[in-house]
Design an enzyme around this catalytic site. Structure first.
Site, PDB file in Angstrom:
ATOM      1  N   TRP A 371       0.828  -1.211   0.000  1.00  0.00           N
ATOM      2  CA  TRP A 371       0.000   0.000   0.000  1.00  0.00           C
ATOM      3  C   TRP A 371       0.858   1.255   0.000  1.00  0.00           C
ATOM      4  O   TRP A 371       0.360   2.352  -0.253  1.00  0.00           O
ATOM      5  CB  TRP A 371      -0.919   0.013   1.220  1.00  0.00           C
ATOM      6  CG  TRP A 371      -0.190   0.200   2.519  1.00  0.00           C
ATOM      7  CD1 TRP A 371       0.716  -0.648   3.094  1.00  0.00           C
ATOM      8  CD2 TRP A 371      -0.302   1.302   3.412  1.00  0.00           C
ATOM      9  NE1 TRP A 371       1.169  -0.146   4.282  1.00  0.00           N
ATOM     10  CE2 TRP A 371       0.568   1.047   4.517  1.00  0.00           C
ATOM     11  CE3 TRP A 371      -1.048   2.472   3.406  1.00  0.00           C
ATOM     12  CZ2 TRP A 371       0.699   1.922   5.581  1.00  0.00           C
ATOM     13  CZ3 TRP A 371      -0.915   3.352   4.477  1.00  0.00           C
ATOM     14  CH2 TRP A 371      -0.054   3.075   5.553  1.00  0.00           C
ATOM     15  N   ASP A 372       2.168   1.081   0.262  1.00  0.00           N
ATOM     16  CA  ASP A 372       3.084   2.220   0.245  1.00  0.00           C
ATOM     17  C   ASP A 372       2.940   3.025  -1.044  1.00  0.00           C
ATOM     18  O   ASP A 372       3.013   4.257  -1.043  1.00  0.00           O
ATOM     19  CB  ASP A 372       4.542   1.737   0.312  1.00  0.00           C
ATOM     20  CG  ASP A 372       4.824   0.806   1.479  1.00  0.00           C
ATOM     21  OD1 ASP A 372       3.865   0.363   2.132  1.00  0.00           O
ATOM     22  OD2 ASP A 372       6.009   0.531   1.725  1.00  0.00           O
ATOM     23  N   GLU A 501       1.259  -1.815  12.566  1.00  0.00           N
ATOM     24  CA  GLU A 501       1.396  -3.272  12.643  1.00  0.00           C
ATOM     25  C   GLU A 501       1.753  -3.756  14.041  1.00  0.00           C
ATOM     26  O   GLU A 501       1.959  -4.957  14.242  1.00  0.00           O
ATOM     27  CB  GLU A 501       2.440  -3.741  11.630  1.00  0.00           C
ATOM     28  CG  GLU A 501       2.003  -3.499  10.197  1.00  0.00           C
ATOM     29  CD  GLU A 501       3.142  -3.670   9.207  1.00  0.00           C
ATOM     30  OE1 GLU A 501       4.187  -4.215   9.583  1.00  0.00           O
ATOM     31  OE2 GLU A 501       2.982  -3.246   8.051  1.00  0.00           O
ATOM     32  N   LYS A 613       4.020   1.147  15.710  1.00  0.00           N
ATOM     33  CA  LYS A 613       5.141   1.031  14.783  1.00  0.00           C
ATOM     34  C   LYS A 613       5.187   2.254  13.876  1.00  0.00           C
ATOM     35  O   LYS A 613       6.256   2.736  13.504  1.00  0.00           O
ATOM     36  CB  LYS A 613       5.011  -0.240  13.943  1.00  0.00           C
ATOM     37  CG  LYS A 613       6.169  -0.461  12.973  1.00  0.00           C
ATOM     38  CD  LYS A 613       5.947  -1.703  12.123  1.00  0.00           C
ATOM     39  CE  LYS A 613       7.106  -1.885  11.138  1.00  0.00           C
ATOM     40  NZ  LYS A 613       6.849  -2.985  10.182  1.00  0.00           N
ATOM     41  N   GLN A 614       4.021   2.736  13.495  1.00  0.00           N
ATOM     42  CA  GLN A 614       3.947   3.893  12.610  1.00  0.00           C
ATOM     43  C   GLN A 614       2.654   4.645  12.847  1.00  0.00           C
ATOM     44  O   GLN A 614       1.704   4.111  13.424  1.00  0.00           O
ATOM     45  CB  GLN A 614       4.045   3.467  11.152  1.00  0.00           C
ATOM     46  CG  GLN A 614       2.899   2.590  10.673  1.00  0.00           C
ATOM     47  CD  GLN A 614       3.253   1.815   9.425  1.00  0.00           C
ATOM     48  OE1 GLN A 614       4.152   0.988   9.437  1.00  0.00           O
ATOM     49  NE2 GLN A 614       2.550   2.070   8.347  1.00  0.00           N
TER      50      GLN A 614
END
Length: 827
Positions: A371-372, A501, A613-614
């Site tokens: 999806w990046d 994640e 994580k993000q």
């Protein structure tokens, strides 16, 4: 962030001043065009982290062996194949090879020139017998000719006569070595790391056709399990006034063209290798060999110098529509251009394929698409090179049949795009952090909507793109469900994983719900507009997708009733329905040697905590910013920023954008700098596996949307700049609905210059303006937005209470006598 003695500041070039063969430099000096990539291995072909030649989409498949199988698990893995290596051009003087670990090397420099699109290396080798040999080599992967690479070597013995031999080789490194390595090349690894590629021990490339004809050599193969085919053909051109002879060798896994030259002092030897690669998912290898030959025939007619001239011209056009200029900061300027150049090398000639997470610069993430692309890469492509964005979206259209099968396998209607893939099938073996990330459906539709709004490409939407919108909306309609409370029904989505994640398989993930709401509304609006404006196109949609007349209304109802979690007690949006019930991970007191968390803690340990994580909620605040108030953005950013580890290279970009918007100006610059030097500074210690393309693309977003304050919510162009205090100006081009703009921000004003196209209307901090060719809009700025000190910290929530009245506390999981100790709930 970067060693400036080794990599001096140069706004247009990245130069290395001393020899290295580490994996990071192989990545930093890789060249590619989105289809073909050559890692920055030296032409001697000796020591390397990974001798890499990668072709977008060229892959092998393998059966995934789950420790415990269950219905619907991904069954077939995919990993990128190391294509045959054409980079080797070994030099021998007096029958002694140059060996950098032993040779006396002087005047060394290796340069990636981002205006020429050429990697150049030059040095002087002083032999033990006192001979001085000047060597210069160049490497180009053509942007114009998708299948062509050019390698040129010039050798001059400056102070003596000497026998010189140049051995040019084509090597199948995937399955074999050469005289320096007898086993297949594998990237060196310090230990477990899920971000690295899978390794296949069986033979991958089965030889088909191989031959030599004069100075032309050919190798071709079929990939053992995937059935793909690949061929490469190389021409060799020698130019010298010295006497020389040539000999050849051909075997299934190696082709040699060896030139023996009786070199006279000061008389140069120039050898050029023109190489063509072709691949296919169904065409026989012999046909690909013929295609390679035709590519080389055409290049020979045009001439070698013409390839370098065309590369420079292509890049001049690229930089005219892409270059972001930071005044007065050559170090940042160099890094920005390197990042944007990497996106071009990853996406320009991807054509109908996706954009791999590492581009074609390395084997990290197995060459998969994520999806990046849609969230971090397509914005840059959409606003600077729309055709590339269109091609990337076409790759998703081509995946629809597999995505429909995957949705059906998971008992859903419509289509479910794979979390990670090359051939369109799901390749993620860990469903909790893979398949459960249903948000990829909304991400793809979001990128489609952004592309159509910015370009006006209704033709692509009506012929192909609308199928994505329809099938992704259908999945949300069946994945979600209705729940009524006191007669007030809301729409919920359970059992999903958001971008973060470190928190998996949750209910009502805010990012997923917000993006699904967009997806549903977008699909409903698009099909209604096409039905009204183009009945013939609408009939095509019905024929292709079986669209029912009532579906659009159902999508709108679900969108309007979408549950958006909110905590009244904390005044923030919970990341999911249970996120706030978890203990808080104290990142400020977590030792550095336990970072990143995914390499030091079992997933179940991480999943029990509030730790990211993000950016997750923060990403939603940016992408769907028109649905949140400034106060909500500030509160959410304050809460989640101290919980975000930055273990993902995707995170700093979004944190920079939101930090700038809410007022943490210094923090925004700090996050921007982190994203800027992810690879150049090897900040995550894995740049050796390839460029982090999404982070590189996100640099553009941080500049244009963060500091430039550009938004296009609802198809309306707007600006609210946040120029860093020590930047005199920021300037960037934009393609907006077929008009070419140049935006310049200083501390006193914002200027919009229309270089070509129709007049453009836009807003600056809520006021409407317009600009046209010959009539710039110049808007005075009173300030650069709010300015907040320092950064959000965990301490500000010390003692805060959850909805159930319990206090929030923070801790770090430790082990004493094998008994995990975690923070306890307090009354």
């Amino acid at each position: 962030m970067i060693n400036r003695d080794r990599f001096p500041v140069d706004p247009w070039r990245l130069t290395e001043t001393r020899y290295s063969e580490d994996g990071v430099s192989e990545t930093l000096f890789a060249v590619g065009n989105g289809y073909l990539g050559l890692r920055g291995n030296h032409i001697e072909g000796r020591g390397a982290h990974e001798h890499g030649t990668f072709i977008n989409g060229l892959h092998e498949t393998w059966r995934i062996r789950h420790a415990e199988q269950a219905y619907g698990f991904a069954e077939v893995g995919q990993t990128i194949v190391n294509a045959p290596d054409a980079k080797v051009m070994r030099v021998y003087v007096d029958d002694e090879p140059i060996s950098f670990d032993e040779a006396e090397v002087r005047e060394y420099a290796r340069t990636l020139d981002m205006r020429r699109g050429v990697l150049e290396r030059s040095f002087v080798w002083a032999t033990p017998s006192g001979k001085r040999i000047r060597i210069r080599d160049e490497r180009l992967v053509s942007f114009e000719e998708r299948h062509l690479a050019v390698l040129r070597l010039e050798v001059t013995v400056e102070n003596a006569d000497a026998p010189v031999t140049v051995s040019c080789q084509l090597l199948n490194r995937q399955d074999g070595g050469d005289v320096y390595a007898g086993t297949p090349t594998v990237a060196k690894s310090a230990g477990f790391d899920p971000r690295k590629t899978e390794k296949i021990t069986e033979r991958v490339l089965e030889p088909v056709e191989y031959w030599q004809d004069g100075l032309r050599s050919a190798l071709s193969y079929q990939v053992a399990n995937s059935g793909m085919t690949v061929a490469l053909v190389a021409d060799h051109v020698i130019a010298t006034d010295n006497e020389y002879s040539a000999r050849t060798l051909i075997e299934p896994d190696i082709a040699k063209n060896v030139f023996r030259v009786q070199a006279k002092a000061g008389i140069p030897i120039t050898i050029t290798k023109l190489v063509s690669y072709h691949t296919s998912r169904g065409v026989p290898a012999s046909e690909l060999v013929d295609r390679c030959r035709r590519s080389l025939d055409r290049a020979a007619v045009e001439g070698i110098d013409a390839q370098f001239d065309r590369q420079s011209a292509w890049l001049a056009a690229f930089w005219e529509r892409s270059d972001v200029i930071i005044e007065g900061h050559g170090d940042l300027q160099q890094a920005v251009r390197w990042c944007l150049f990497q996106v071009a090398q990853a996406a320009a000639r991807a054509d109908g394929a996706g954009v791999p997470a590492k581009g074609v610069s390395g084997s990290g993430y197995s060459g998969h698409y994520f999806w990046d692309t849609e969230i971090y890469v397509l914005p840059f492509l959409t606003y600077t090179s729309p055709q590339w964005a269109r091609n990337a979206l076409r790759a998703r259209v081509l995946m629809l049949p597999a995505a429909r099968r995957r949705a059906a396998q998971l008992n859903e209607a419509g289509a479910l795009f794979p979390w990670r893939t090359i051939n369109g099938e799901e390749a993620s073996a860990y469903y909790a952090a893979g398949t459960a990330q249903y948000h990829i459906n909304a991400d793809v539709s979001f990128a489609l909507g952004k592309y159509v709004r910015a370009t006006g490409d209704e033709e692509f939407l009506r012929r192909q793109g609308v199928d994505i919108a329809v099938e992704t909306a259908r999945l949300w309609a069946t994945l979600g469900f209705w729940r009524g409370v006191n007669g007030d029904a809301t729409f919920h989505i359970h059992g999903v994983t958001g971008p973060d994640e470190y928190t998996t398989v949750v209910n009502d993930n805010l990012f997923t719900n917000v993006m699904a709401r967009f997806n549903l509304r977008f699909a409903a609006r698009v099909v209604r507009e096409i039905q009204q404006d183009d009945p013939q196109a609408y009939a095509g949609i019905v024929e292709r997708t079986g669209l029912d007349a009532g579906e659009a209304d159902a999508w709108d109802r679900a969108a309007e009733a979408m549950f958006i979690p909110f905590s009244e007690g904390l005044g923030i949006h919970p990341q999911d329905s249970l996120f706030l019930e978890r203990e808080v991970w104290d990142l400020e007191n977590t030792p550095n040697d336990q970072r990143p968390l995914l390499l030091h803690f079992h997933p179940l340990v991480i999943y029990r905590f509030q730790v990211l994580k993000q950016a997750d909620v923060v990403l939603a605040l940016f992408l769907q910013g028109n649905h949140f108030t400034p106060e909500e953005k500030r509160a959410d950013f304050d809460y989640y920023d101290p919980l975000t580890t930055g273990d993902s290279t995707l995170s700093a970009v979004v944190q920079s954008v939101l930090a700038a918007e809410v007022g943490y100006q210094d923090l925004a610059l700090e996050y921007f700098t982190q994203s800027l030097f992810v690879d150049l500074g090897d900040l995550h210690h894995n740049a050796s596996d390839g460029v982090h393309v999404a982070s590189a693309g996100g640099v553009w977003t941080a500049l244009v949307s963060g500091f430039g304050g550009m938004r296009d919510h609802g198809g309306e162009l707007s600006f609210d700049p946040r120029l860093p205090a020590d930047w005199p100006s920021l300037s960037f081009p934009l393609q907006w609905q077929r008009s070419a703009l140049q935006i310049t921000v200083t501390r006193e004003e914002l200027r919009v210059h229309v270089r070509s196209g129709e007049p453009v209307t836009f807003t600056v901090r809520g006021a409407e303006y317009w600009a046209a060719v010959g009539t710039d809009a110049v808007i005075a700025l009173e300030n650069q937005g709010p300015v907040l000190p320092d950064r959000p910290r965990l301490g500000q929530f010390e003692g805060a209470r959850r909805e159930d009245g319990t206090r929030i506390s923070a801790s770090v999981p430790i082990v004493t006598n094998a008994i995990p100790l975690i923070g306890a709930y307090e009354d």
